[in-house]
Design a protein around this motif. Structure first.
Motif, PDB file in Angstrom:
ATOM      1  N   ASP A 160      28.265  46.962  47.213  1.00 12.10           N
ATOM      2  CA  ASP A 160      26.969  47.764  46.740  1.00 12.10           C
ATOM      3  C   ASP A 160      27.578  48.958  45.989  1.00 12.10           C
ATOM      4  N   GLU A 161      28.481  49.590  46.470  1.00 12.71           N
ATOM      5  CA  GLU A 161      29.046  50.739  45.759  1.00 12.71           C
ATOM      6  C   GLU A 161      29.512  50.407  44.200  1.00 12.71           C
ATOM      7  N   ALA A 162      29.979  49.014  44.110  1.00 10.85           N
ATOM      8  CA  ALA A 162      30.654  48.765  42.837  1.00 10.85           C
ATOM      9  C   ALA A 162      29.434  48.536  41.992  1.00 10.85           C
ATOM     10  N   ASN A 163      28.221  48.036  42.561  1.00  9.95           N
ATOM     11  CA  ASN A 163      27.227  47.702  41.493  1.00  9.95           C
ATOM     12  C   ASN A 163      26.567  48.882  41.059  1.00  9.95           C
ATOM     13  N   LYS A 164      26.747  50.188  41.955  1.00  9.19           N
ATOM     14  CA  LYS A 164      26.058  51.549  41.614  1.00  9.19           C
ATOM     15  C   LYS A 164      26.862  52.341  40.725  1.00  9.19           C
ATOM     16  N   ALA A 165      28.251  51.809  40.850  1.00 10.63           N
ATOM     17  CA  ALA A 165      29.295  52.809  39.844  1.00 10.63           C
ATOM     18  C   ALA A 165      28.976  52.473  38.385  1.00 10.63           C
ATOM     19  N   LYS A 166      29.053  53.791  37.715  1.00 10.86           N
ATOM     20  CA  LYS A 166      28.652  53.885  36.073  1.00 10.86           C
ATOM     21  C   LYS A 166      29.792  53.668  35.274  1.00 10.86           C
ATOM     22  N   ASP A 167      31.020  53.675  35.683  1.00 17.18           N
ATOM     23  CA  ASP A 167      32.097  53.542  35.031  1.00 17.18           C
ATOM     24  C   ASP A 167      33.154  52.418  35.591  1.00 17.18           C
ATOM     25  N   VAL A 168      33.481  51.505  34.838  1.00 19.66           N
ATOM     26  CA  VAL A 168      34.380  50.607  35.557  1.00 19.66           C
ATOM     27  C   VAL A 168      35.664  51.220  36.259  1.00 19.66           C
ATOM     28  N   ASN A 169      36.012  52.194  35.639  1.00 24.77           N
ATOM     29  CA  ASN A 169      37.351  53.029  36.308  1.00 24.77           C
ATOM     30  C   ASN A 169      37.178  53.464  37.824  1.00 24.77           C
ATOM     31  N   GLU A 170      35.828  53.726  37.892  1.00 27.11           N
ATOM     32  CA  GLU A 170      35.382  54.164  39.168  1.00 27.11           C
ATOM     33  C   GLU A 170      35.543  53.344  40.445  1.00 27.11           C
ATOM     34  N   ILE A 171      35.394  52.098  39.856  1.00 27.86           N
ATOM     35  CA  ILE A 171      35.327  50.939  40.915  1.00 27.86           C
ATOM     36  C   ILE A 171      36.857  50.677  41.368  1.00 27.86           C
ATOM     37  N   LYS A 172      37.072  50.951  42.715  1.00 33.57           N
ATOM     38  CA  LYS A 172      38.401  50.627  43.269  1.00 33.57           C
ATOM     39  C   LYS A 172      38.278  49.360  43.991  1.00 33.57           C
ATOM     40  N   GLU A 173      39.396  48.478  43.569  1.00 32.35           N
ATOM     41  CA  GLU A 173      39.873  47.017  43.967  1.00 32.35           C
ATOM     42  C   GLU A 173      41.022  47.147  45.252  1.00 32.35           C
ATOM     43  N   GLU A 174      40.662  46.333  46.047  1.00 33.57           N
ATOM     44  CA  GLU A 174      41.393  46.199  47.179  1.00 33.57           C
ATOM     45  C   GLU A 174      42.054  44.909  47.352  1.00 33.57           C
ATOM     46  N   PRO A 175      43.011  44.694  47.923  1.00 33.85           N
ATOM     47  CA  PRO A 175      43.631  43.173  47.946  1.00 33.85           C
ATOM     48  C   PRO A 175      43.037  42.630  49.108  1.00 33.85           C
ATOM     49  N   LEU A 176      42.495  41.472  48.963  1.00 35.49           N
ATOM     50  CA  LEU A 176      41.708  40.724  49.943  1.00 35.49           C
ATOM     51  C   LEU A 176      42.649  39.727  50.778  1.00 35.49           C
ATOM     52  N   LEU A 177      43.699  39.271  49.956  1.00 35.39           N
ATOM     53  CA  LEU A 177      44.416  38.103  50.588  1.00 35.39           C
ATOM     54  C   LEU A 177      45.726  37.847  49.689  1.00 35.39           C
ATOM     55  N   THR A 178      46.959  37.738  50.266  1.00 37.55           N
ATOM     56  CA  THR A 178      48.086  37.772  49.462  1.00 37.55           C
ATOM     57  C   THR A 178      48.709  36.432  50.045  1.00 37.55           C
ATOM     58  N   LEU A 179      49.312  35.423  49.110  1.00 36.82           N
ATOM     59  CA  LEU A 179      49.877  34.346  49.417  1.00 36.82           C
ATOM     60  C   LEU A 179      51.198  34.152  48.732  1.00 36.82           C
ATOM     61  N   HIS A 180      52.249  33.712  49.554  1.00 35.68           N
ATOM     62  CA  HIS A 180      53.411  33.403  49.008  1.00 35.68           C
ATOM     63  C   HIS A 180      53.869  32.017  49.086  1.00 35.68           C
ATOM     64  N   PRO A 181      53.814  31.413  47.692  1.00 29.81           N
ATOM     65  CA  PRO A 181      53.912  29.955  47.687  1.00 29.81           C
ATOM     66  C   PRO A 181      55.346  29.489  47.785  1.00 29.81           C
ATOM     67  N   LEU A 182      55.540  28.164  48.344  1.00 29.89           N
ATOM     68  CA  LEU A 182      56.759  27.802  48.701  1.00 29.89           C
ATOM     69  C   LEU A 182      57.707  27.472  47.705  1.00 29.89           C
ATOM     70  N   ASN A 183      56.915  26.808  46.362  1.00 29.42           N
ATOM     71  CA  ASN A 183      57.645  26.509  45.293  1.00 29.42           C
ATOM     72  C   ASN A 183      56.823  26.796  43.969  1.00 29.42           C
ATOM     73  N   HIS A 184      57.528  26.577  42.824  1.00 21.95           N
ATOM     74  CA  HIS A 184      56.809  27.029  41.512  1.00 21.95           C
ATOM     75  C   HIS A 184      55.514  25.907  41.283  1.00 21.95           C
ATOM     76  N   SER A 185      55.556  24.876  41.552  1.00 23.89           N
ATOM     77  CA  SER A 185      54.526  23.946  41.372  1.00 23.89           C
ATOM     78  C   SER A 185      53.296  24.462  42.172  1.00 23.89           C
ATOM     79  N   LEU A 186      53.572  24.894  43.569  1.00 23.72           N
ATOM     80  CA  LEU A 186      52.274  25.085  44.355  1.00 23.72           C
ATOM     81  C   LEU A 186      51.749  26.417  43.951  1.00 23.72           C
TER      82      LEU A 186
END
Length: 705
Positions: A609-635
């Motif tokens: 909701d706050e993201a939708n109300k923000a007037k400037d993109v720079n005001e929107i703050k992103e947060e990490p939702l999930l981090t994945l550590h792949p076991l190999n390059h193909s994955l």
């Protein structure tokens, strides 16, 4: 020198003192190529004195005299010196000097005179005795000095470039005279020599002419000999043209001998009886009785019929020469190949003779043998130094060896591709591409041995790639805009295909490592290798509706893959704002293990909701939702690009883009290879469009579904 001084000059030329003659003729050579001076000199009787000097003097006096006559002939004057009953003596003297005199300055002048004499057109002088030019003028003298041709060719190895050039110009003049004098191309008699021109050419070749010119063409002396070398190259094409224009005729002894040689070299089975027991008889001239004859005498050698002469229509006697030369130099291999082919079904056999004729035509077209002979010389004059080198084609002089290597390559390609008789033209096209690539790309100094090896050992896979590239270029020329549209469509198809493949990887689910949290406390070394909550593994899986990414952490990798119910956490992909990663190209194999630092981070807005109300993109703050550590390059590639493509973004890893290009290229190749009319439109099946009869039917009918 002034024309008024000519009487005094003539007086000194006729002097008995050698020093006076030498000085006078030295001055003469620098003035005589002025037509006005030459005209007065000739009208004052100068030719008689000049002839006497050539016949009787030696050393520098003779050298200057020869040079004077040569320069006089260059301005197309003084031809009268070759008239009358003593003309033969003068020619014999010049030929004698070439055979017996070792001095370079004398040899240069003597050869220049003979070049002019041989090159000058046949003519008559005002109704007087006809003057002989061309080889005919030399023939009596050469009969006296039969080693003449041998010694001229030896001069091609001279360290003196001017002498070498003069010797090559003389050879060029002799060859041109031999092949241009005869009016009937299908006759090998020359009007100029009274001999058969092929025999004359072979005589020169047997003395080492080809090897000598080949070495010159590859040497550093190229610039000094450019014009005579290019002329020899052009004359070689003329000879190939003329041999091709001579039609094979079994009535001609030479042609009959060549064909008979092919048959005998094949080790024919003279006791052959055909399938129904009928024995065919062949009467041979000069032999009594008859001999049994294989009913496939010529077809077993790779001809299409039992009348081989007609099959040389496209290549003429040149094709017969090439085939005979191959068989003569490779008789054991020829017999072995025939034996090997005879064990195969007829449709799988490689037709040796037909293959040889195809290679002859490929080489003929590759070297532009029908090209105007002066185009090379004109190209040399107009081009700069960088491109001049490419005009010289020393490999043209190695025709026989290239033909043999090309034919061996044909046999190898036939075998490696599993070709059948109906594939003959396809194999021939591969050989054409091979010759263009190997022979066409060979530099001037590349050794013919390397070229032979490259022709036979060239990688089939690379050859196929070249074929497709050329096919695309050909289509690009004719169907450019349609081809671009096809590529654009194929690119979208490939992108859609790979997107689905990547998303299916996410739907299947994967295990990821969960690196331990670093501790500042060094004493806690035992526990700092484990995650804070005691788990070491993370499992993630996309939901069936492709809207949620479910995940959970585990202490151990379980045998069966966890199902969605076992994954307690989830990320709503509608809340995802971006996906970041430090995935890079692997240093080893694509499937190799990655370091623990490789990770994919999914960012989003914790409060939409706050993201939708923000007037400037720079005001929107992103947060990490999930981090994945792949076991190999193909994955890593599968998940990173899968997530990006789910979010409507373009893939970024090299592995995914490589797959997209691979799918696109295969689609294009399939379309390009499927362009024949019979493949595009096979016509309606049998019976299509025929309205069935209603006879014998009533109104009681139904549809079966």
């Amino acid at each position: 020198m002034d024309q008024a001084d000519i009487p005094a000059l003539l007086s000194r030329l006729a002097s008995d003192e050698d020093a006076a003659r030498k000085m006078a003729v030295f001055k003469l050579q620098s003035s005589i190529n002025d037509p006005s001076f030459a005209d007065v000199f000739i009208s004052s009787g100068g030719l008689i004195i000049l002839r006497r000097l050539i016949m009787s003097t030696g050393g520098n006096t003779l050298a200057y005299s020869l040079q004077s006559l040569s320069r006089l002939l260059e301005v197309d004057m003084g031809w009268d010196i070759f008239e009358g009953p003593t003309a033969g003596d003068l020619v014999e003297r010049v030929v004698e000097l070439i055979v017996t005199n070792p001095l370079v300055n004398i040899l240069r002048g003597a050869m220049s005179i003979l070049v002019a004499l041989v090159s000058h057109s046949q003519s008559t002088s005002g109704g007087r005795t006809p003057v002989s030019f061309g080889f005919r003028a030399l023939k009596p003298a050469v009969a006296v000095y039969p080693q003449f041709f041998d010694l001229v060719i030896q001069q091609l190895n001279s360290a003196d470039h001017a002498l070498c050039a003069n010797a090559l110009m003389l050879i060029n003049a002799l060859i041109r005279d031999a092949v241009s004098s005869e009016p009937n191309l299908d006759s090998s008699k020359t009007a100029g020599t009274g001999e058969e021109w092929p025999k004359f050419i072979r005589r020169l070749q047997d003395l080492g002419l080809i090897k000598a010119v080949y070495n010159l063409m590859q040497s550093s002396a190229l610039q000094d000999l450019a014009h005579p070398l290019l002329e020899f190259q052009s004359l070689t094409k003329v000879l190939l043209q003329k041999w091709r224009q001579v039609q094979v005729d079994v009535e001609r002894p030479e042609h009959r001998r060549a064909l008979k040689g092919l048959h005998l070299a094949s080790a024919p089975n003279r006791d052959h009886v055909n399938g129904v027991g009928k024995v065919e008889e062949l009467q041979e001239s000069g032999k009594k009785g008859s001999r049994r004859h294989n009913p496939e005498k010529w077809r077993r050698l790779g001809f299409e019929t039992e009348s081989p002469a007609a099959e040389f229509n496209n290549t003429g006697f040149l094709g017969l020469m090439d085939l005979a030369d191959y068989v003569r130099k490779n008789e054991d291999g020829f017999q072995k190949l025939l034996l090997e082919q005879s064990t195969k079904p007829l449709h799988e056999r490689c037709p040796i003779a037909r293959s040889s004729l195809a290679v002859t035509l490929i080489l003929y077209e590759h070297f532009d043998c029908d090209k105007s002979e002066m185009e090379d010389l004109r190209g040399y004059q107009l081009s700069d130094g960088k491109h001049q080198d490419k005009l010289f084609r020393p490999l043209l002089l190695q025709w026989s060896r290239l033909h043999t290597a090309g034919l061996n390559a044909f046999f190898k390609l036939w075998k490696s591709t599993g070709a059948e008789q109906e594939d003959f033209d396809k194999v021939a096209e591969l050989v054409r591409i091979l010759v263009d690539q190997v022979v066409g790309q060979a530099g001037r100094s590349k050794d013919v041995l390397e070229v032979e090896d490259d022709l036979v050992e060239y990688d089939l896979g690379r050859l196929r790639e070249l074929q497709m590239e050329l096919l695309e270029l050909s289509f690009d020329d004719q169907w450019g805009q349609h081809l671009y549209k096809a590529r654009e469509g194929l690119n979208q198809e490939a992108l859609t295909f790979i997107k689905e493949q990547r998303v299916r990887c996410l739907l299947q689910g994967s295990w990821f490592s969960k690196p331990a949290t670093r501790k500042d406390d060094q004493g806690n070394s035992g526990s700092n290798r484990r995650a804070a909550n005691g788990t070491l593994w993370r499992y993630a899986k996309l939901s069936h509706n492709r809207r949620y990414l479910h995940w959970a952490d585990f202490a151990f990798r379980t045998g069966p893959e966890p199902n969605l119910d076992a994954l307690s956490e989830k990320v709503d992909l509608r809340e995802v704002s971006s996906v970041a990663s430090n995935v890079s190209a692997p240093s080893g194999d694509a499937g190799g293990e990655t370091s623990n630092s490789t990770k994919i981070t999914i960012f989003g807005y914790l409060n939409p909701d706050e993201a939708n109300k923000a007037k400037d993109v720079n005001e929107i703050k992103e947060e990490p939702l999930l981090t994945l550590h792949p076991l190999n390059h193909s994955l890593a590639s599968e998940w990173l690009d899968g997530l990006l493509m789910l979010l409507g973004q373009a893939p970024i890893t090299a592995e995914t883009n490589k797959l997209i290009k691979l799918v696109q290229d295969y689609g294009m190749k399939i379309r390009l290879l499927n362009v024949r009319m019979e493949a595009t439109y096979m016509g309606p099946p049998e019976g299509a469009g025929v309205v069935p009869s209603r006879e014998g039917l009533d109104d009681d009918y139904w549809y079966e579904i």
